[in-house]
Design a protein around this motif. Structure first.
Motif, short mmCIF file in Angstrom:
data_model
loop_
_atom_site.label_atom_id
_atom_site.label_comp_id
_atom_site.label_asym_id
_atom_site.label_seq_id
_atom_site.Cartn_x
_atom_site.Cartn_y
_atom_site.Cartn_z
N LYS A 111 -0.03 0.24 -3.85
CA LYS A 111 -0.85 -0.26 -4.96
C LYS A 111 -0.17 -1.42 -5.68
O LYS A 111 -0.81 -2.46 -5.94
CB LYS A 111 -1.13 0.88 -5.95
CG LYS A 111 -2.05 0.48 -7.09
CD LYS A 111 -3.41 0.05 -6.57
CE LYS A 111 -4.37 -0.30 -7.69
NZ LYS A 111 -5.69 -0.75 -7.17
N ARG A 112 1.12 -1.28 -5.97
CA ARG A 112 1.81 -2.28 -6.78
C ARG A 112 2.18 -3.53 -6.00
O ARG A 112 2.15 -4.64 -6.53
CB ARG A 112 3.06 -1.65 -7.40
CG ARG A 112 2.73 -0.55 -8.41
CD ARG A 112 3.93 0.29 -8.78
NE ARG A 112 3.56 1.36 -9.72
CZ ARG A 112 4.35 2.37 -10.06
NH1 ARG A 112 5.58 2.45 -9.54
NH2 ARG A 112 3.94 3.30 -10.90
N GLU A 113 2.52 -3.37 -4.71
CA GLU A 113 2.97 -4.51 -3.92
C GLU A 113 1.89 -5.10 -3.02
O GLU A 113 1.91 -6.29 -2.72
CB GLU A 113 4.17 -4.11 -3.05
CG GLU A 113 5.35 -3.55 -3.83
CD GLU A 113 5.93 -4.56 -4.80
OE1 GLU A 113 5.88 -5.78 -4.50
OE2 GLU A 113 6.42 -4.14 -5.87
N LEU A 114 0.92 -4.27 -2.62
CA LEU A 114 -0.10 -4.72 -1.68
C LEU A 114 -1.51 -4.68 -2.27
O LEU A 114 -2.46 -5.13 -1.63
CB LEU A 114 -0.07 -3.86 -0.41
CG LEU A 114 1.28 -3.74 0.30
CD1 LEU A 114 1.20 -2.73 1.45
CD2 LEU A 114 1.74 -5.10 0.80
N ASP A 115 -1.63 -4.14 -3.48
CA ASP A 115 -2.91 -3.98 -4.15
C ASP A 115 -3.89 -3.16 -3.30
O ASP A 115 -5.07 -3.48 -3.19
CB ASP A 115 -3.53 -5.33 -4.50
CG ASP A 115 -4.66 -5.21 -5.53
OD1 ASP A 115 -4.63 -4.23 -6.29
OD2 ASP A 115 -5.56 -6.07 -5.55
N LEU A 116 -3.37 -2.09 -2.69
CA LEU A 116 -4.19 -1.20 -1.87
C LEU A 116 -4.19 0.20 -2.46
O LEU A 116 -3.13 0.74 -2.78
CB LEU A 116 -3.65 -1.14 -0.44
CG LEU A 116 -3.73 -2.42 0.40
CD1 LEU A 116 -3.04 -2.21 1.73
CD2 LEU A 116 -5.19 -2.82 0.61
N THR A 117 -5.37 0.78 -2.60
CA THR A 117 -5.49 2.16 -3.05
C THR A 117 -5.58 3.04 -1.81
O THR A 117 -6.57 3.01 -1.07
CB THR A 117 -6.75 2.34 -3.91
OG1 THR A 117 -6.65 1.50 -5.07
CG2 THR A 117 -6.90 3.81 -4.35
N GLY B 188 -7.40 5.02 4.86
CA GLY B 188 -7.91 6.14 4.07
C GLY B 188 -7.74 5.87 2.60
O GLY B 188 -6.65 6.02 2.05
N GLY B 189 -8.82 5.44 1.94
CA GLY B 189 -8.76 5.15 0.52
C GLY B 189 -9.60 6.10 -0.30
O GLY B 189 -9.91 5.82 -1.46
N ASN B 190 -9.96 7.24 0.30
CA ASN B 190 -10.82 8.20 -0.39
C ASN B 190 -9.97 9.23 -1.13
O ASN B 190 -9.87 10.39 -0.74
CB ASN B 190 -11.74 8.89 0.62
CG ASN B 190 -12.65 7.90 1.33
OD1 ASN B 190 -13.43 7.21 0.69
ND2 ASN B 190 -12.53 7.81 2.64
N VAL B 191 -9.35 8.78 -2.20
CA VAL B 191 -8.42 9.63 -2.93
C VAL B 191 -9.06 10.10 -4.23
O VAL B 191 -9.79 9.36 -4.89
CB VAL B 191 -7.11 8.86 -3.23
CG1 VAL B 191 -7.36 7.58 -4.01
CG2 VAL B 191 -6.11 9.75 -3.96
N ASP B 192 -8.78 11.35 -4.59
CA ASP B 192 -9.26 11.90 -5.85
C ASP B 192 -8.70 11.08 -7.01
O ASP B 192 -7.47 10.88 -7.09
CB ASP B 192 -8.81 13.35 -5.98
CG ASP B 192 -9.25 13.97 -7.28
OD1 ASP B 192 -10.42 14.34 -7.40
OD2 ASP B 192 -8.40 14.09 -8.20
N PRO B 193 -9.54 10.55 -7.90
CA PRO B 193 -9.06 9.68 -8.98
C PRO B 193 -7.99 10.33 -9.87
O PRO B 193 -7.02 9.67 -10.26
CB PRO B 193 -10.33 9.38 -9.79
CG PRO B 193 -11.45 9.53 -8.79
CD PRO B 193 -11.01 10.65 -7.89
N ALA B 194 -8.15 11.62 -10.17
CA ALA B 194 -7.16 12.30 -11.02
C ALA B 194 -5.82 12.38 -10.32
O ALA B 194 -4.76 12.15 -10.94
CB ALA B 194 -7.65 13.69 -11.40
N LEU B 195 -5.82 12.69 -9.02
CA LEU B 195 -4.57 12.74 -8.25
C LEU B 195 -3.93 11.36 -8.20
O LEU B 195 -2.72 11.22 -8.39
CB LEU B 195 -4.84 13.25 -6.83
CG LEU B 195 -3.65 13.13 -5.86
CD1 LEU B 195 -2.47 13.97 -6.33
CD2 LEU B 195 -4.06 13.54 -4.44
N PHE B 196 -4.74 10.35 -7.97
CA PHE B 196 -4.20 8.99 -7.88
C PHE B 196 -3.54 8.57 -9.19
O PHE B 196 -2.45 7.97 -9.19
CB PHE B 196 -5.30 8.00 -7.49
CG PHE B 196 -4.79 6.63 -7.17
CD1 PHE B 196 -4.17 6.40 -5.96
CD2 PHE B 196 -4.94 5.58 -8.07
CE1 PHE B 196 -3.67 5.13 -5.64
CE2 PHE B 196 -4.47 4.31 -7.76
CZ PHE B 196 -3.84 4.08 -6.54
N ASP B 197 -4.15 8.92 -10.30
CA ASP B 197 -3.59 8.58 -11.60
C ASP B 197 -2.26 9.28 -11.81
O ASP B 197 -1.30 8.68 -12.34
CB ASP B 197 -4.56 8.97 -12.73
CG ASP B 197 -5.77 8.05 -12.80
OD1 ASP B 197 -5.73 6.95 -12.19
OD2 ASP B 197 -6.77 8.44 -13.43
#
Length: 273
Positions: free
Chosen positions: A224-230, A259-268
């Motif tokens: 996320k921080r270096e490649l801007d990928l979720t 695979g970018g289908n991550v639960d928003p709460a987990l990602f946070d």
């Protein structure tokens, strides 16, 4: 879709006859293959039913339903999804579309390797000398091994769920052991690989490594921080293997982050460290 699973699903469904399409499809998946099959079936005007674990992240359940598929839930630790799906397919006269134990699916996933070769050629580089990818059942890994015959193949799995790695080391298929640890990598949480994927990877001399939950989360933060990928946890394990030093890249290394289908709460929570 934000996952490679669409490739295999589309390749399989578009090869079905008119009579087979009328009967529809049944698949089993924790989410990404589910959405790939649901999307493909909707585009082709086919009914689709997906057998999914009860602990599937809500974002994947909602995404699959939004694509028009019917969902049947099961307990991944006490029930066998293959048995449930096969029974339903037989009752409905539908075609069963496994997430990895299918030659069309494997071939479709391998198209990611061919696309990568073309992209590298545009950049003036030769084909990959190494390919590192997440591995659940091994559909992507087997497809890439076939598409990239000159590349060293390394599969990456979560700690305690590294049945493909253990199988490759032992030379025979070894299922996940009893009471495996919890993992956030639901997309690659497979209890046993299939002969078709194992045989391809064994013949190619593939090797496997396992990464921890924290190493996976660190890779998600880096992406996320270096490649801007979720990236969801299961899609970040190949990057985790490199960042943790468990795999040393070659001169032209292809690393799959899919695979970018991550639960928003987990990602946070992951982003918060």
């Amino acid at each position: 879709m934000r996952a490679f699973k669409l490739r295999g699903a589309w390749h399989r469904l578009t090869d079905m006859s008119a009579a087979e399409r009328k009967g529809g499809v049944v698949a089993f998946s924790s989410g990404n293959h589910a959405q790939g099959v649901a999307w493909s079936a909707k585009r082709l005007g086919m009914p689709a039913l997906i057998v999914m674990p009860r602990d599937t992240p809500s974002v994947k359940l909602e995404g699959t339903r939004a694509l028009g598929a019917e969902i049947v839930l099961y307990d991944r630790m006490t029930e066998k999804r293959e048995v449930i799906a096969a029974r339903i397919a037989e009752e409905r006269g539908a075609t069963l579309v496994p997430s990895f134990d299918d030659p069309w699916v494997v071939e479709g996933q391998g198209s990611a390797g061919l696309e990568a070769v073309a992209q590298m050629a545009e950049l003036g580089a030769g084909p990959p000398d190494m390919v590192i990818m997440p591995c659940g059942g091994g559909g992507l890994a087997a497809g890439l091994a076939l598409a990239l015959p000159e590349a060293r193949v390394v599969v990456v799995e979560p700690d305690g769920w590294d049945d493909m790695g253990n199988s490759l080391r032992g030379g025979v298929i070894v299922p996940v052991g009893p009471n495996p640890p919890p993992t956030s990598c639901d997309a690659i949480q497979t209890l046993q690989v299939a002969p078709i994927t194992f045989d391809v990877l064994k013949a190619r001399g593939a090797t496997g490594v396992a990464v921890s939950e924290e190493e996976t989360f660190a890779a998600m933060r880096h992406a996320k921080r270096e490649l801007d990928l979720t990236i969801e946890p299961g899609g970040a394990v190949a990057l985790a293997a490199i960042l943790s030093g468990k795999v040393t890249p070659g001169e032209r290394t292809l690393v799959l982050l899919s695979g970018g289908n991550v639960d928003p709460a987990l990602f946070d929570r992951v982003m918060a460290g």
